[in-house]
Design a protein around this motif. Structure first.
Motif, PDB file in Angstrom:
ATOM      1  N   LYS A  63      56.225  -9.810  46.209  1.00 40.94           N
ATOM      2  CA  LYS A  63      55.023  -9.500  46.989  1.00 40.94           C
ATOM      3  C   LYS A  63      53.876  -8.994  46.113  1.00 40.94           C
ATOM      4  CE  LYS A  63      57.526  -8.332  51.246  1.00 40.94           C
ATOM      5  NZ  LYS A  63      57.822  -7.265  52.247  1.00 40.94           N
ATOM      6  N   HIS A  65      53.096 -10.295  43.229  1.00 39.08           N
ATOM      7  CA  HIS A  65      52.626 -11.356  42.333  1.00 39.08           C
ATOM      8  C   HIS A  65      51.263 -11.869  42.808  1.00 39.08           C
ATOM      9  CE1 HIS A  65      57.014 -12.315  40.930  1.00 39.08           C
ATOM     10  NE2 HIS A  65      56.585 -11.120  40.567  1.00 39.08           N
ATOM     11  N   THR A  66      50.289 -10.963  42.748  1.00 44.93           N
ATOM     12  CA  THR A  66      48.916 -11.272  43.142  1.00 44.93           C
ATOM     13  C   THR A  66      48.000 -11.003  41.956  1.00 44.93           C
ATOM     14  OG1 THR A  66      48.511  -9.014  43.925  1.00 44.93           O
ATOM     15  CG2 THR A  66      49.424 -10.586  45.518  1.00 44.93           C
ATOM     16  N   TYR A  69      47.554  -7.242  40.948  1.00 43.61           N
ATOM     17  CA  TYR A  69      48.716  -6.650  40.284  1.00 43.61           C
ATOM     18  C   TYR A  69      48.994  -7.317  38.936  1.00 43.61           C
ATOM     19  CZ  TYR A  69      49.750  -3.738  44.299  1.00 43.61           C
ATOM     20  OH  TYR A  69      49.672  -2.784  45.282  1.00 43.61           O
ATOM     21  N   ASP A 130      37.734  -9.293  40.877  1.00 48.38           N
ATOM     22  CA  ASP A 130      38.788  -9.662  41.823  1.00 48.38           C
ATOM     23  C   ASP A 130      38.548  -9.031  43.183  1.00 48.38           C
ATOM     24  OD1 ASP A 130      41.717 -10.605  42.400  1.00 48.38           O
ATOM     25  OD2 ASP A 130      41.693  -8.478  42.909  1.00 48.38           O
ATOM     26  N   ALA A 134      37.788 -10.879  46.762  1.00 50.19           N
ATOM     27  CA  ALA A 134      38.714 -10.657  47.874  1.00 50.19           C
ATOM     28  C   ALA A 134      38.002 -10.141  49.113  1.00 50.19           C
ATOM     29  CB  ALA A 134      39.804  -9.671  47.447  1.00 50.19           C
ATOM     30  N   TYR A 141      38.723 -17.192  47.745  1.00 50.18           N
ATOM     31  CA  TYR A 141      39.398 -16.281  46.810  1.00 50.18           C
ATOM     32  C   TYR A 141      40.520 -16.975  46.034  1.00 50.18           C
ATOM     33  CZ  TYR A 141      42.254 -12.385  45.148  1.00 50.18           C
ATOM     34  OH  TYR A 141      42.976 -11.535  44.365  1.00 50.18           O
ATOM     35  N   ASN A 142      41.394 -17.674  46.732  1.00 45.46           N
ATOM     36  CA  ASN A 142      42.538 -18.305  46.062  1.00 45.46           C
ATOM     37  C   ASN A 142      42.108 -19.335  45.025  1.00 45.46           C
ATOM     38  OD1 ASN A 142      44.426 -16.824  47.510  1.00 45.46           O
ATOM     39  ND2 ASN A 142      44.477 -18.312  49.201  1.00 45.46           N
ATOM     40  N   GLN A 147      45.733 -18.809  39.064  1.00 49.75           N
ATOM     41  CA  GLN A 147      46.477 -18.333  37.894  1.00 49.75           C
ATOM     42  C   GLN A 147      45.790 -18.740  36.597  1.00 49.75           C
ATOM     43  OE1 GLN A 147      50.596 -19.470  38.015  1.00 49.75           O
ATOM     44  NE2 GLN A 147      51.105 -17.995  39.622  1.00 49.75           N
ATOM     45  N   GLN A 150      42.941 -16.337  36.047  1.00 51.66           N
ATOM     46  CA  GLN A 150      43.471 -15.032  35.630  1.00 51.66           C
ATOM     47  C   GLN A 150      43.814 -15.036  34.142  1.00 51.66           C
ATOM     48  OE1 GLN A 150      46.744 -13.816  38.291  1.00 51.66           O
ATOM     49  NE2 GLN A 150      45.832 -15.138  39.840  1.00 51.66           N
TER      50      GLN A 150
END
Length: 296
Positions: A63, A65-66, A69, A130, A134, A141-142, A147, A150
């Motif tokens: 959970k 893995h955003t 975090y 970020d 959001a 956002y996605n 990844q 990021q």
């Protein structure tokens, strides 16, 4: 060799006679060294343990893995690195009652400290971006924080911080140090080394403030801009509970940003208040600013 003898100027090849510096640490009274050792050992173990716990939780819990975090995990690694660059060597000197650090080790510590702090600075900016995406642009956002994005943000942070750290380290290595060699600190950093140089540090000081403006001023401006948009978006939320939830996701990050930049500005502005009174440095800064204004 006594401390007084070590503080006397030395001479050597190319004007640099010293091969090591003396780090006075936080207290000069030997009787207090055991207390300082215990306190800093405890603080080091707590800091490393808590950051590694955070990192482990992020890696294990799916959970978490955003993007937020992901950046937090990187910050945990950086925090461990920053404190490891400075504290263990200080603890070793307290145990051995040896206050010296070799010249090469001093520059190595300087490089890695500025490298890790620089990455920290840019990652805090990435976290603000970020939160902006959001809260202000949740529909995209996605896509905007994928990844790939990021990893690119982290890679760019490391590249910029590496360039900054290498620039300052090379610039300091061109200075001559012929004594005294006593650093009134517990680790090697630019302001203290500038004070010990027996050659001109004007260019180094200008470089510190010019690069510092880019490395710290630009990220700070981006953080402020991001959170200005976030605050405006949150204030438009009618639900009080919704506002609290939105602000709670940003509060801890803002606290870290305030402490990080506040301590950095306090540390390096002390250098400016003491050394920028030099008329030659003031004249050089004035010429740079006047040239910028004339081009505006």
């Amino acid at each position: 060799v006594s401390l007084q003898e070590r503080m006397q100027p030395e001479s050597g090849i190319n004007g640099t006679g010293i091969t090591e510096f003396i780090l006075l640490g936080l207290v000069e009274t030997p009787g207090l060294w055991p207390v300082v050792f215990i306190l800093f050992l405890f603080a080091y173990m707590v800091t490393v343990g808590s950051n590694l716990s955070i990192l482990a939780a992020i890696l294990v819990e799916s959970k978490l893995h955003t993007p937020m975090y992901f950046f937090l995990g990187n910050l945990s690694v950086l925090d461990v690195g920053c404190i490891t660059v400075t504290v263990p060597s200080m603890l070793g000197r307290l145990l051995s009652h040896k206050c010296t650090i070799p010249y090469e080790a001093c520059l190595t510590q300087l490089f890695f400290f500025h490298l890790l702090v620089g990455v920290d600075c840019f990652l805090l900016t990435a976290m603000a971006y970020d939160r902006f995406l959001a809260i202000c642009q949740p529909l995209t956002y996605n896509t905007r924080m994928s990844q790939t994005v990021q990893r690119m943000l982290v890679a760019v942070s490391w590249a910029c911080a590496f360039t900054n750290a290498l620039t300052h380290t090379v610039a300091v290595s061109t200075l001559n140090f012929c004594g005294p060699s006593v650093i009134n600190h517990f680790y090697c950093d630019l302001p203290q080394l500038f004070q010990l140089s027996c050659s001109s540090t004007q260019l180094n000081e200008l470089l510190l403030f010019a690069v510092g403006f880019i490395m710290a001023g630009t990220p700070l401006a981006l953080v402020v801009t991001s959170y200005a948009h976030v605050a405006a978006a949150v204030l438009r939320i009618r639900s009080v509970e919704g506002r609290k939830k939105a602000f709670s996701t940003c509060g801890s990050h803002l606290t870290v940003v305030a402490i990080f930049y506040g301590s950095g500005i306090f540390n390096y502005m002390r250098l400016g208040s003491a050394n920028l009174r030099n008329p030659d440095v003031q004249g050089a800064l004035w010429r740079v600013l006047r040239g910028r204004w004339s081009l505006a």
